[in-house]
Motif scaffolding. Sequence first.
Motif, mmCIF file in Angstrom:
data_model
loop_
_atom_site.group_PDB
_atom_site.id
_atom_site.type_symbol
_atom_site.label_atom_id
_atom_site.label_comp_id
_atom_site.label_asym_id
_atom_site.label_seq_id
_atom_site.Cartn_x
_atom_site.Cartn_y
_atom_site.Cartn_z
ATOM 1 N N GLY A 1 -28.379 -27.178 27.764
ATOM 2 C CA GLY A 1 -28.203 -27.998 28.537
ATOM 3 C C GLY A 1 -26.770 -28.932 28.927
ATOM 4 O O GLY A 1 -26.413 -29.672 29.461
ATOM 5 N N ALA A 2 -25.804 -28.148 28.409
ATOM 6 C CA ALA A 2 -24.813 -28.169 28.879
ATOM 7 C C ALA A 2 -24.706 -27.418 30.140
ATOM 8 O O ALA A 2 -23.787 -28.142 30.739
ATOM 9 C CB ALA A 2 -23.677 -26.870 27.656
ATOM 10 N N ILE A 3 -24.801 -26.337 30.662
ATOM 11 C CA ILE A 3 -24.828 -26.465 31.841
ATOM 12 C C ILE A 3 -26.151 -27.330 32.964
ATOM 13 O O ILE A 3 -25.222 -27.849 34.103
ATOM 14 C CB ILE A 3 -26.007 -24.803 32.367
ATOM 15 C CG1 ILE A 3 -25.001 -24.111 31.578
ATOM 16 C CG2 ILE A 3 -25.470 -24.325 34.274
ATOM 17 C CD1 ILE A 3 -25.088 -22.029 31.623
ATOM 18 N N GLU A 4 -26.953 -27.711 31.866
ATOM 19 C CA GLU A 4 -27.253 -28.971 33.659
ATOM 20 C C GLU A 4 -26.770 -30.014 33.023
ATOM 21 O O GLU A 4 -26.622 -30.224 33.869
ATOM 22 C CB GLU A 4 -28.698 -29.755 32.555
ATOM 23 C CG GLU A 4 -29.739 -27.778 33.032
ATOM 24 C CD GLU A 4 -30.702 -28.282 32.267
ATOM 25 O OE1 GLU A 4 -31.566 -29.083 31.379
ATOM 26 O OE2 GLU A 4 -32.367 -27.744 32.785
ATOM 27 N N GLU A 5 -25.718 -30.263 32.047
ATOM 28 C CA GLU A 5 -25.466 -31.769 32.646
ATOM 29 C C GLU A 5 -24.346 -31.905 33.622
ATOM 30 O O GLU A 5 -23.665 -32.840 33.837
ATOM 31 C CB GLU A 5 -24.375 -31.592 31.049
ATOM 32 C CG GLU A 5 -24.289 -33.031 30.559
ATOM 33 C CD GLU A 5 -23.328 -33.078 29.331
ATOM 34 O OE1 GLU A 5 -22.256 -34.212 28.919
ATOM 35 O OE2 GLU A 5 -24.019 -32.339 28.722
ATOM 36 N N VAL A 6 -23.558 -30.745 33.448
ATOM 37 C CA VAL A 6 -22.114 -30.442 34.794
ATOM 38 C C VAL A 6 -22.764 -30.781 35.930
ATOM 39 O O VAL A 6 -22.166 -31.148 36.581
ATOM 40 C CB VAL A 6 -21.322 -29.269 33.823
ATOM 41 C CG1 VAL A 6 -20.971 -29.304 35.751
ATOM 42 C CG2 VAL A 6 -21.230 -29.522 32.904
ATOM 43 N N ILE A 7 -23.991 -29.916 35.406
ATOM 44 C CA ILE A 7 -24.465 -29.602 37.126
ATOM 45 C C ILE A 7 -24.739 -31.230 37.398
ATOM 46 O O ILE A 7 -25.054 -31.699 37.996
ATOM 47 C CB ILE A 7 -25.513 -28.638 37.304
ATOM 48 C CG1 ILE A 7 -25.021 -27.410 37.169
ATOM 49 C CG2 ILE A 7 -26.712 -29.267 38.515
ATOM 50 C CD1 ILE A 7 -26.874 -26.226 37.219
#
Length: 344
Positions: free
Chosen positions: A66-72
Motif C-alpha cells: 500500500g505504501a509503495i502503491e500510494e507513492v506510485i
Amino acid sequence: MKEKLEALKQEALAQLQDVNDPQQLNDLRVKYLGKKGALTEILRGMGALSAEERPVIGQVANDVRGAIEEVISSKQEAFQQQETEERLRAEKVDVTLPGRKLTQGAVHPLSKVIQDIEDIFIGMGYRVAEGPEVETDYFNFEALNLPKNHPARDMQDSFYLTEDLLMRTQTSPVQARTMLSMQGKAPVKIICPGRVFRRDDDDATHSFQFHQIEGLVIGENIRMSDLKGTLLQFVQEMFGDNTQIRLRPSFFPFTEPSAEVDVSCVKCGGSGCRVCKQTGWLEILGCGMVHPKVLEMGGYDSEKYSGFAFGMGVERIAMLKYGVDDIRHFFNNDAAFLNQFTRI
C-alpha cells in the motif's frame, strides 16, 4: 521476513522519490510490485512460516504494498497533471487573432449546366425521367432498333458486365422504358439526364464516362419543324438570343430522318475563328424523328403517333458555354479550375 519487507519498503520509497520520468516510474512499479517483482519474491517464503506468523507477515506485506502503491499513484497524477498543462500551453488559442476566412463551395460546372438545361426544358413543358446506369442489352440496344450484330453497335464500344448486362452507353434506354410504362398513351415530353459509359479514348474531347441529356416527344402530328423550333429555343436560351442552328442529314438507328445539329459559333457569332475552324459553326447534338419501329416496340401505333428525339453531351455544352478546351478538367478535381465557377 518482516525485516526483509521493511528493507524493501525503504529501498522502494527511496528510489521512487527521485523518479522524474513516467517510463522510469513504470519500471520501478514492475520491479517491486510486478508478478516477478521483489515483493512477490519475498512472499513466496510464507509457506515456511507457522500458522501464527502468517497473518502478521501478511499484514506487513499489505502495508508495504500500500505504501509503495500510494507513492506510485501520487507520482502518476503529478506526471498527468504536468502533461495536461504542457498540452494546454501548446494548444493555447489567441482569441485576439483575426478569424480564418471560410471558403465557400459552389455547384460543379457540369451540375450547373445540367440544372440550366433541365430548367429550359421544364419551362417548355417537359418532365425529367431517370433510369438505371446498369442496363439490359434489350433496352440499351434492341428496343432502340439496334438488334444483335447490328453494325451501328460498333459505334458504341461498351462495358459489358454479363452477356445481357452492361453499363449504359446512352440515356436512350430511359426513353424506351418510359414509352412502355405509358402503355401507348400520349403526349410524352421528357428529358433524360444521366451518366453514360463507353470504352472511349481518354483525350481532350473524349472520356470513358460522361453525361448526356436526351429528349423525347410523342404525340399526334409531331413534325420535323417542331423539333427544329424546340432546339432553336433551347440554344438561344443556353447561348444567347442571336444563336442560330442548322441541321445536317445524318444517321441514327432509332430516328428517321436523322440530323446533326450545329450552332453558330459562340465565340465569333458565325464569322469564323480558331474555335470553329473558320467554319462559323460548332456541332452540338444529334436528333431526328423517332423511327416507326421504335414507336411500335414502345407500344405506340406508328400510324397514329409520331415523335422526335434528341441527345446532347453535357460536357460538350459546358465546354462551349465556358470556353473549356479539355474535357478532363471537369473530372480532375483541380481546385484552381473549379474555383473559376464559384460565381456562376
